[in-house]
Design a protein around this motif. Structure first.
Motif, PDB file in Angstrom:
ATOM      1  N   ILE A 255      34.528  13.961  11.043  1.00  0.00           N
ATOM      2  CA  ILE A 255      35.689  13.239  11.394  1.00  0.00           C
ATOM      3  C   ILE A 255      35.514  12.607  12.928  1.00  0.00           C
ATOM      4  O   ILE A 255      35.880  11.600  13.201  1.00  0.00           O
ATOM      5  CB  ILE A 255      37.095  14.235  11.333  1.00  0.00           C
ATOM      6  CG1 ILE A 255      37.214  14.475   9.582  1.00  0.00           C
ATOM      7  CG2 ILE A 255      38.152  13.450  11.796  1.00  0.00           C
ATOM      8  CD1 ILE A 255      38.067  15.491   9.646  1.00  0.00           C
ATOM      9  N   ALA A 256      34.958  13.612  13.622  1.00  0.00           N
ATOM     10  CA  ALA A 256      34.507  12.984  14.996  1.00  0.00           C
ATOM     11  C   ALA A 256      33.598  11.731  14.828  1.00  0.00           C
ATOM     12  O   ALA A 256      33.614  10.578  15.463  1.00  0.00           O
ATOM     13  CB  ALA A 256      33.704  13.824  15.871  1.00  0.00           C
ATOM     14  N   GLY A 257      32.793  11.873  13.953  1.00  0.00           N
ATOM     15  CA  GLY A 257      31.779  10.575  13.689  1.00  0.00           C
ATOM     16  C   GLY A 257      32.490   9.378  13.362  1.00  0.00           C
ATOM     17  O   GLY A 257      32.348   8.122  13.647  1.00  0.00           O
ATOM     18  N   LEU A 258      33.640   9.768  12.338  1.00  0.00           N
ATOM     19  CA  LEU A 258      34.491   8.560  11.643  1.00  0.00           C
ATOM     20  C   LEU A 258      35.274   8.095  12.735  1.00  0.00           C
ATOM     21  O   LEU A 258      35.265   6.683  12.866  1.00  0.00           O
ATOM     22  CB  LEU A 258      35.408   9.395  10.818  1.00  0.00           C
ATOM     23  CG  LEU A 258      36.561   8.269  10.224  1.00  0.00           C
ATOM     24  CD1 LEU A 258      35.688   6.972   9.365  1.00  0.00           C
ATOM     25  CD2 LEU A 258      37.416   9.120   9.292  1.00  0.00           C
ATOM     26  N   SER A 259      35.648   8.805  13.667  1.00  0.00           N
ATOM     27  CA  SER A 259      36.483   8.069  14.802  1.00  0.00           C
ATOM     28  C   SER A 259      35.503   7.275  15.512  1.00  0.00           C
ATOM     29  O   SER A 259      35.886   6.047  15.977  1.00  0.00           O
ATOM     30  CB  SER A 259      37.072   9.360  15.542  1.00  0.00           C
ATOM     31  OG  SER A 259      37.631   8.782  16.814  1.00  0.00           O
ATOM     32  N   ALA A 260      34.373   7.814  16.015  1.00  0.00           N
ATOM     33  CA  ALA A 260      33.384   7.064  16.573  1.00  0.00           C
ATOM     34  C   ALA A 260      33.020   5.658  15.790  1.00  0.00           C
ATOM     35  O   ALA A 260      32.839   4.569  16.325  1.00  0.00           O
ATOM     36  CB  ALA A 260      32.199   7.560  16.928  1.00  0.00           C
ATOM     37  N   GLY A 261      33.110   5.729  14.624  1.00  0.00           N
ATOM     38  CA  GLY A 261      32.685   4.537  13.724  1.00  0.00           C
ATOM     39  C   GLY A 261      33.711   3.442  14.015  1.00  0.00           C
ATOM     40  O   GLY A 261      33.655   2.390  14.083  1.00  0.00           O
ATOM     41  N   ILE A 262      34.967   4.039  13.701  1.00  0.00           N
ATOM     42  CA  ILE A 262      36.046   2.867  13.813  1.00  0.00           C
ATOM     43  C   ILE A 262      36.232   2.366  15.132  1.00  0.00           C
ATOM     44  O   ILE A 262      36.560   1.237  15.127  1.00  0.00           O
ATOM     45  CB  ILE A 262      37.434   3.839  13.570  1.00  0.00           C
ATOM     46  CG1 ILE A 262      37.586   4.391  12.005  1.00  0.00           C
ATOM     47  CG2 ILE A 262      38.710   3.015  13.927  1.00  0.00           C
ATOM     48  CD1 ILE A 262      38.743   5.154  11.899  1.00  0.00           C
ATOM     49  N   ARG A 263      35.981   3.290  16.225  1.00  0.00           N
ATOM     50  CA  ARG A 263      35.903   2.497  17.553  1.00  0.00           C
ATOM     51  C   ARG A 263      34.697   1.513  17.659  1.00  0.00           C
ATOM     52  O   ARG A 263      35.105   0.448  18.133  1.00  0.00           O
ATOM     53  CB  ARG A 263      35.577   3.863  18.709  1.00  0.00           C
ATOM     54  CG  ARG A 263      35.600   3.196  20.080  1.00  0.00           C
ATOM     55  CD  ARG A 263      35.744   4.643  21.228  1.00  0.00           C
ATOM     56  NE  ARG A 263      34.600   5.276  20.952  1.00  0.00           N
ATOM     57  CZ  ARG A 263      34.872   6.681  20.496  1.00  0.00           C
ATOM     58  NH1 ARG A 263      36.095   7.245  20.060  1.00  0.00           N
ATOM     59  NH2 ARG A 263      33.641   7.237  20.237  1.00  0.00           N
ATOM     60  N   VAL A 265      33.708  -0.294  15.223  1.00  0.00           N
ATOM     61  CA  VAL A 265      34.208  -1.395  14.582  1.00  0.00           C
ATOM     62  C   VAL A 265      35.385  -2.171  15.424  1.00  0.00           C
ATOM     63  O   VAL A 265      35.303  -3.565  15.414  1.00  0.00           O
ATOM     64  CB  VAL A 265      34.894  -1.119  12.975  1.00  0.00           C
ATOM     65  CG1 VAL A 265      35.593  -2.184  12.218  1.00  0.00           C
ATOM     66  CG2 VAL A 265      33.816  -0.446  12.138  1.00  0.00           C
ATOM     67  N   ASP A 266      36.042  -1.301  16.057  1.00  0.00           N
ATOM     68  CA  ASP A 266      37.185  -2.186  16.806  1.00  0.00           C
ATOM     69  C   ASP A 266      36.543  -2.927  17.957  1.00  0.00           C
ATOM     70  O   ASP A 266      37.043  -4.316  18.130  1.00  0.00           O
ATOM     71  CB  ASP A 266      37.913  -1.250  17.377  1.00  0.00           C
ATOM     72  CG  ASP A 266      39.087  -0.858  16.484  1.00  0.00           C
ATOM     73  OD1 ASP A 266      39.443  -1.521  15.552  1.00  0.00           O
ATOM     74  OD2 ASP A 266      39.702   0.303  16.716  1.00  0.00           O
ATOM     75  N   GLU A 267      35.383  -2.514  18.502  1.00  0.00           N
ATOM     76  CA  GLU A 267      34.615  -3.094  19.628  1.00  0.00           C
ATOM     77  C   GLU A 267      33.907  -4.520  18.940  1.00  0.00           C
ATOM     78  O   GLU A 267      33.925  -5.613  19.683  1.00  0.00           O
ATOM     79  CB  GLU A 267      33.854  -2.117  20.163  1.00  0.00           C
ATOM     80  CG  GLU A 267      34.337  -1.051  21.099  1.00  0.00           C
ATOM     81  CD  GLU A 267      33.310   0.012  21.521  1.00  0.00           C
ATOM     82  OE1 GLU A 267      32.088  -0.225  21.206  1.00  0.00           O
ATOM     83  OE2 GLU A 267      33.736   0.826  22.183  1.00  0.00           O
ATOM     84  N   LYS A 268      33.531  -4.186  17.849  1.00  0.00           N
ATOM     85  CA  LYS A 268      32.576  -5.443  17.449  1.00  0.00           C
ATOM     86  C   LYS A 268      33.817  -6.427  16.919  1.00  0.00           C
ATOM     87  O   LYS A 268      33.242  -7.786  16.931  1.00  0.00           O
ATOM     88  CB  LYS A 268      31.607  -4.928  16.205  1.00  0.00           C
ATOM     89  CG  LYS A 268      30.840  -4.304  16.621  1.00  0.00           C
ATOM     90  CD  LYS A 268      29.544  -5.188  17.272  1.00  0.00           C
ATOM     91  CE  LYS A 268      28.209  -4.277  17.708  1.00  0.00           C
ATOM     92  NZ  LYS A 268      27.359  -5.179  18.381  1.00  0.00           N
ATOM     93  N   GLY A 269      34.777  -6.149  16.266  1.00  0.00           N
ATOM     94  CA  GLY A 269      35.875  -7.057  15.563  1.00  0.00           C
ATOM     95  C   GLY A 269      35.577  -7.310  14.078  1.00  0.00           C
ATOM     96  O   GLY A 269      34.457  -7.677  13.815  1.00  0.00           O
ATOM     97  N   LEU A 270      36.699  -7.200  13.536  1.00  0.00           N
ATOM     98  CA  LEU A 270      36.582  -7.399  12.156  1.00  0.00           C
ATOM     99  C   LEU A 270      36.155  -8.983  11.644  1.00  0.00           C
ATOM    100  O   LEU A 270      35.204  -8.928  10.838  1.00  0.00           O
ATOM    101  CB  LEU A 270      38.031  -7.159  11.313  1.00  0.00           C
ATOM    102  CG  LEU A 270      38.255  -5.672  11.119  1.00  0.00           C
ATOM    103  CD1 LEU A 270      39.540  -5.586  10.440  1.00  0.00           C
ATOM    104  CD2 LEU A 270      37.145  -5.022  10.150  1.00  0.00           C
TER     105      LEU A 270
END
Length: 384
Positions: A255-263, A265-270
């Motif tokens: 879940i810590a890794g998932l949180s980092a993955g979402i971060r 994705v947010d930085e790259k932009g959908l």
């Protein structure tokens, strides 16, 4: 290796995801909510932060209604098997559903006596909300749809289906396995009641992560009963969320890794992520379409799709092509029926399956050129 199996699981993972997992495992990976010591509190804080991040990413206002599971399959089982169906209730789904939807529905058909209508794609390979509307009857209780096909890449018109569901007082359950981290999803704006997501695909997290967003007041019967870290005196599951649906120890490091993955994705932009993947897809579609004896399935080339392309080579087993690509060209693809047999019935590949190539943020045009050269060589070697 050239990795073109991103629809199954994204690879490679961002460095920040790996670091988040390693940091958690190395420094404090205790049992969240099962103790008051420092390590347990630190681990619980990671879970809380991730829950807030997921809620924000999907437009959820009530953070406690983000339920973590090991994958989207568990989340979909919870939404479908836990739904308060009565005998004779009707469900509308689509032929593009993964077995993670189809099998729980068929189980409920056998065990609870529900009926199911699977809406097929139109001649353009798309699911039409008009056909879903035709399938609704007076016993229909919910619509279950995938946001994007894992076989053809076809994107479901989710907003229109949501509006249809609300006009008919129906519950909407969405499988976002292929679209979370690729297409924007706001459960409140799109009026989605239950949304299942996985962490290891577009969200760029590790395997063993995913969840269910409960944007509804409907009470589901818990799929799993067991320890929740507190309320131990109760002989039934607690009613408070998320505890009611999160029995057992969570995958804290994952879940810590998932949180980092979402971060990430947010930085790259959908928008940037989808544009990159669509450019690769469009390029590959055009190149493949110029190769003799190749049959491409799914929406027409001018129709935007996810970064998924299924194809066959006339008279050649799809598994054979995948093996040759792997062993002789060091290219990873997915062959067969991709856990979606109804999709293959709909597109006419039920007996043969397809070769599926799928792209992600780390793939390049140069890799596609190498793949196209390999397919041409395979075609020339086997059919001439």
């Amino acid at each position: 290796m050239i990795y073109f199996d991103q629809a199954a699981s994204t690879f490679p993972k961002p460095k920040s995801v790996i670091e988040a997992i390693t940091h958690t495992l190395t420094n404090y990976s205790a049992n969240p909510g099962r103790g008051n010591h420092k390590y347990a509190r630190q681990t619980a804080a990671v879970i809380d932060e991730a829950r807030k991040k997921v809620a924000n990413f999907f437009g959820m206002k009530e953070v406690e209604k983000v339920i973590f599971y090991a994958n989207a399959t568990m989340a979909l089982n919870q939404a479908i098997k836990g739904f308060p169906f009565q005998q004779g209730d009707h469900v509308v789904a689509t032929s593009y559903e993964h077995n993670a939807v189809r099998r729980p529905l068929e189980y409920m058909k056998k065990e609870n006596g529900i009926t199911i209508t699977y809406v097929s794609p139109n001649e353009s390979g798309l699911i039409s909300e008009k056909e879903i509307k035709k399938a609704i009857n007076h016993r229909t209780k919910c619509i279950v749809v995938t946001h994007g096909s894992n076989v053809t890449g076809a994107i479901t018109p989710l907003k229109k289906i949501s509006e249809l569901a609300k006009r008919n007082n129906l519950v909407l359950i969405v499988d976002a396995s292929q679209t979370a981290g690729v297409l924007p999803i706001d459960v409140n704006e799109m009026k989605i009641d239950f949304l299942a997501f996985t962490g290891h695909k577009g969200l760029l997290g590790p395997q063993g992560t995913g969840g269910l967003l409960i944007n509804s007041d409907i009470s589901l019967t818990p799929l799993i009963h067991g320890g929740t870290g507190n309320f131990a005196e109760l002989d039934d599951q607690p009613s408070i969320l998320p505890k009611r649906y999160e029995s057992g120890t969570l995958n804290s490091a994952g879940i810590a890794g998932l949180s980092a993955g979402i971060r990430y994705v947010d930085e790259k932009g959908l928008v940037n992520i989808f544009e990159h993947e669509w450019n690769l897809t469009e390029y590959c579609l055009k190149k493949l379409s110029n190769i003799k004896d190749i049959e491409i399935y799914g929406p027409p080339i001018e129709e935007i799709r996810l970064a998924v392309i299924p194809f066959t080579l006339n008279g050649v087993d799809s598994q054979e092509i995948a093996i040759i690509l792997d062993q002789h060209y060091n290219i990873a693809v997915r062959a067969g029926k991709q856990c979606a047999p109804l999709t293959h019935e709909a597109i006419g590949t039920a007996s043969s399956g397809v070769v599926r190539v799928s792209f992600g943020i780390s793939n390049t045009i140069e890799e596609i050129d190498t793949f196209i050269e390999a397919i041409i060589e395979i075609r020339d070697g086997l059919l001439t």
